[in-house]
Design an enzyme around this catalytic site. Structure first.
Site, PDB file in Angstrom:
ATOM      1  N   HIS A 108       0.932  -1.344   0.160  1.00  0.00           N
ATOM      2  CA  HIS A 108       0.125  -0.123  -0.069  1.00  0.00           C
ATOM      3  C   HIS A 108       0.826   1.250  -0.049  1.00  0.00           C
ATOM      4  O   HIS A 108       1.833   1.284   0.695  1.00  0.00           O
ATOM      5  CB  HIS A 108      -0.885   0.011   1.261  1.00  0.00           C
ATOM      6  CG  HIS A 108      -2.158  -0.812   0.912  1.00  0.00           C
ATOM      7  ND1 HIS A 108      -3.205  -0.183   0.333  1.00  0.00           N
ATOM      8  CD2 HIS A 108      -2.522  -1.650   1.430  1.00  0.00           C
ATOM      9  CE1 HIS A 108      -4.301  -0.936   0.484  1.00  0.00           C
ATOM     10  NE2 HIS A 108      -3.903  -2.043   1.105  1.00  0.00           N
ATOM     11  N   ARG A 161      14.879  -9.126  -0.270  1.00  0.00           N
ATOM     12  CA  ARG A 161      15.925  -9.035  -1.374  1.00  0.00           C
ATOM     13  C   ARG A 161      15.953 -10.462  -1.792  1.00  0.00           C
ATOM     14  O   ARG A 161      15.664 -11.463  -1.455  1.00  0.00           O
ATOM     15  CB  ARG A 161      17.328  -8.689  -0.949  1.00  0.00           C
ATOM     16  CG  ARG A 161      17.365  -7.184  -0.309  1.00  0.00           C
ATOM     17  CD  ARG A 161      18.915  -6.731   0.038  1.00  0.00           C
ATOM     18  NE  ARG A 161      19.079  -7.630   1.022  1.00  0.00           N
ATOM     19  CZ  ARG A 161      20.455  -7.468   1.844  1.00  0.00           C
ATOM     20  NH1 ARG A 161      21.167  -6.554   1.347  1.00  0.00           N
ATOM     21  NH2 ARG A 161      20.642  -8.272   2.803  1.00  0.00           N
ATOM     22  N   LYS A 175      19.134 -12.623   5.854  1.00  0.00           N
ATOM     23  CA  LYS A 175      20.631 -12.553   5.205  1.00  0.00           C
ATOM     24  C   LYS A 175      21.074 -13.786   4.871  1.00  0.00           C
ATOM     25  O   LYS A 175      20.534 -14.909   5.648  1.00  0.00           O
ATOM     26  CB  LYS A 175      21.546 -11.952   6.244  1.00  0.00           C
ATOM     27  CG  LYS A 175      21.406 -10.500   6.451  1.00  0.00           C
ATOM     28  CD  LYS A 175      22.214 -10.222   7.502  1.00  0.00           C
ATOM     29  CE  LYS A 175      22.094  -8.391   7.602  1.00  0.00           C
ATOM     30  NZ  LYS A 175      22.921  -7.852   8.511  1.00  0.00           N
ATOM     31  N   ARG A 178      24.132 -19.577   4.810  1.00  0.00           N
ATOM     32  CA  ARG A 178      24.674 -20.720   4.233  1.00  0.00           C
ATOM     33  C   ARG A 178      24.629 -20.818   2.916  1.00  0.00           C
ATOM     34  O   ARG A 178      23.456 -20.461   2.217  1.00  0.00           O
ATOM     35  CB  ARG A 178      24.426 -22.027   5.016  1.00  0.00           C
ATOM     36  CG  ARG A 178      24.694 -22.148   6.642  1.00  0.00           C
ATOM     37  CD  ARG A 178      24.229 -23.361   7.213  1.00  0.00           C
ATOM     38  NE  ARG A 178      25.165 -24.402   6.840  1.00  0.00           N
ATOM     39  CZ  ARG A 178      26.470 -24.693   7.481  1.00  0.00           C
ATOM     40  NH1 ARG A 178      26.664 -23.864   8.453  1.00  0.00           N
ATOM     41  NH2 ARG A 178      27.333 -25.557   7.279  1.00  0.00           N
TER      42      ARG A 178
END
Length: 202
Positions: A108, A161, A175, A178
């Site tokens: 939104h 991301r 993040k 491994r």
């Protein structure tokens, strides 16, 4: 338990009867008592897909006239998952998504402080693609980001991301912790940015 099984069977049969109203509906698809389905004609469910109970799945035309929400062969979506597509959300083959997963390719607008956020228009985020054979943990949020094949996303992570193939990602924001190393033939720790830790650290 018997009553639950009867209701589940009835729900699956009901959605099989509605299959002509979907964009695509494969063999042995199991849609189990969803909370809400919106825009079925823009949804493609391939063979052996399972959408567990309490799911809220929507393909919206607020941004484009022909959004596409596609779930690949053998993929299983857990209970109470929430998938919102305004242009493109795709799951690959044999993806395992745990309970209460939230996936969206939009959000939104909120710039106008004189208008309630719920009354402001949607804005596009990046298209979402979840690669073949990946595992999405419980309570994961995927917000306009794609995930590669054979990845693991830890429970309670927020993915905003892209995550490359053969990675384990965790955290909010997620993040890479491994990665699989073909050279070593095993999964190795990373520096959080996707680069392998030094041999000394491994």
């Amino acid at each position: 338990m018997i009553l639950f099984r009867v209701r589940e069977f009835a729900s699956v049969c009901f959605y099989r009867l509605l299959s002509p109203f979907f964009g695509g509906f494969g063999r042995r698809v199991r849609i189990v008592s969803p909370l809400r389905l919106v825009g079925a004609k823009f949804m493609v469910f391939s063979d052996d897909v399972t959408l567990a109970s309490g799911a809220y799945v929507a393909a919206l035309t607020d941004l484009v006239l022909q959004p596409r929400l596609e779930i690949g062969r053998g993929t299983k979506i857990g209970d109470h998952s929430h998938i919102i597509c305004a242009h493109s959300v795709t799951f690959g083959e044999r993806v395992l998504a745990a309970n209460r997963v939230f996936v969206t390719d939009n959000g939104h607008r909120y710039a106008d402080v004189d208008v309630a956020i719920m009354d402001q228009r949607l804005e596009a985020l990046a298209a979402v693609h979840i690669g073949d054979h990946s595992w999405i943990g419980e309570n994961v949020c995927i917000l306009g980001a794609s995930i590669g094949r054979h990845c693991v996303i830890a429970s309670n992570s927020v993915v905003n991301r892209d995550v490359p193939d053969y990675c384990v990602a965790a955290g909010a924001p997620a993040k890479i912790v491994r990665r699989y190393s073909p050279e070593h033939g095993q999964w190795l720790p990373t520096d959080g940015q996707g680069k392998f830790a030094s041999d000394a650290d491994v």
